[in-house]
Design a protein around this motif. Sequence first.
Motif, mmCIF file in Angstrom:
data_model
loop_
_atom_site.group_PDB
_atom_site.id
_atom_site.type_symbol
_atom_site.label_atom_id
_atom_site.label_comp_id
_atom_site.label_asym_id
_atom_site.label_seq_id
_atom_site.Cartn_x
_atom_site.Cartn_y
_atom_site.Cartn_z
ATOM 1 N N PRO A 110 0.591 3.382 6.062
ATOM 2 C CA PRO A 110 0.501 2.237 5.152
ATOM 3 C C PRO A 110 -0.442 1.175 5.713
ATOM 4 O O PRO A 110 -0.669 1.097 6.918
ATOM 5 N N GLY A 111 -0.966 0.370 4.816
ATOM 6 C CA GLY A 111 -1.873 -0.685 5.273
ATOM 7 C C GLY A 111 -2.490 -1.420 4.108
ATOM 8 O O GLY A 111 -1.884 -1.542 3.036
ATOM 9 N N ILE A 112 -3.720 -1.877 4.287
ATOM 10 C CA ILE A 112 -4.414 -2.650 3.261
ATOM 11 C C ILE A 112 -5.867 -2.205 3.175
ATOM 12 O O ILE A 112 -6.426 -1.649 4.123
ATOM 13 N N LYS A 123 1.391 -2.804 9.078
ATOM 14 C CA LYS A 123 2.443 -3.247 8.163
ATOM 15 C C LYS A 123 1.825 -4.161 7.107
ATOM 16 O O LYS A 123 1.373 -5.265 7.429
ATOM 17 N N PRO A 124 1.771 -3.729 5.842
ATOM 18 C CA PRO A 124 1.113 -4.553 4.821
ATOM 19 C C PRO A 124 1.724 -5.940 4.677
ATOM 20 O O PRO A 124 1.016 -6.911 4.383
ATOM 21 N N GLU A 125 3.054 -6.013 4.872
ATOM 22 C CA GLU A 125 3.716 -7.311 4.717
ATOM 23 C C GLU A 125 3.276 -8.318 5.775
ATOM 24 O O GLU A 125 3.486 -9.525 5.607
ATOM 25 N N GLU A 151 -1.500 -8.691 5.005
ATOM 26 C CA GLU A 151 -2.015 -9.473 3.877
ATOM 27 C C GLU A 151 -1.745 -10.973 4.032
ATOM 28 O O GLU A 151 -2.663 -11.787 3.863
ATOM 29 N N THR A 182 -5.842 -5.633 -1.033
ATOM 30 C CA THR A 182 -4.839 -4.870 -1.765
ATOM 31 C C THR A 182 -3.986 -4.075 -0.780
ATOM 32 O O THR A 182 -4.498 -3.525 0.204
ATOM 33 N N ARG A 183 -2.699 -4.018 -1.067
ATOM 34 C CA ARG A 183 -1.788 -3.232 -0.246
ATOM 35 C C ARG A 183 -1.796 -1.782 -0.721
ATOM 36 O O ARG A 183 -1.893 -1.492 -1.912
ATOM 37 N N GLU A 184 -1.681 -0.875 0.243
ATOM 38 C CA GLU A 184 -1.663 0.546 -0.072
ATOM 39 C C GLU A 184 -0.540 1.209 0.722
ATOM 40 O O GLU A 184 -0.273 0.854 1.867
#
Length: 290
Positions: A167-169, A238-240, A243, A266-268
Amino acid sequence: MPPENRAVPGRPGPGESAPAWGPGGEPAASVPSAGDTAPGAAADDGTPGRAETGRQRLVASLWPPRLTRAQLIVALLLFILGLGLAIQVRSTSDSSALRGARQEDLVRILDELDNRSQRLTDEERRLEGQKTELENSSDQAEEARKQTVEKEQQLGVLAGTVAAQGPGINLTIDDSAHSVEADKLLDTIQELRAAGAEAIQVNDVRIVANTYLSDSGGGVEIDGKRVGQPYRFKVIGKPEDLEPALNIPGGVVQTLEKEQAKVSVTREGKIIVNALREAKRPDYARSSSQ
């Protein structure tokens, strides 16, 4: 008969010295004797006489100093007290470097500290889990080999020698005005690392520990390779955390937008970082276990 001794006015009597007379017949001022030296007059030895002033008397009473043991003890205590106060003021001024920081800077610093603390806590839990597995495993040699392979893969991800996914951005910087220079992209990379990014790729260049950026002819080079527009960042983490770190007030997004660049984040759920770096053998460094 001998004449009587009568005092004639203006003339001295027997045994008396004759007074001095002025030109108009008036008695002249009496001449002071040698012992009656007036203030400021010359003394017998030719040295001009001077009356002591109040300042001179004050200096004479204070110097040379006549210190008692009690005064020395008090002076020593005052010196120690002053030294302690000076050290306290200096340490306070050093620790108050954040007092003049802007609110958005304080928010960013606090957010980075929270993220770093969380990552350290997670790393501690992971290591404790590995330790427990080693202790409870019936085949400790196999378990150790398994953990070694996992560690090798993790180091490969950090070194950029193996592909990574997670996960990531996705971060896109469209700099049509060509106003974003290498230092702004470097700040972006550093902000992502501080927020917990584990793998970063800019266009087709893998970002590693020894990556460098430079300006070149209106563009940017990463590790000596020209990177074209727009700049596309693939970031695993960690997208949280990633971002918000970019969108905080005064952060990367606002800084780039001030340079007239368009920024999108954008989060993915799944980011694939497949740009690889060649594994190079160090010229001088060797493992200390050899």
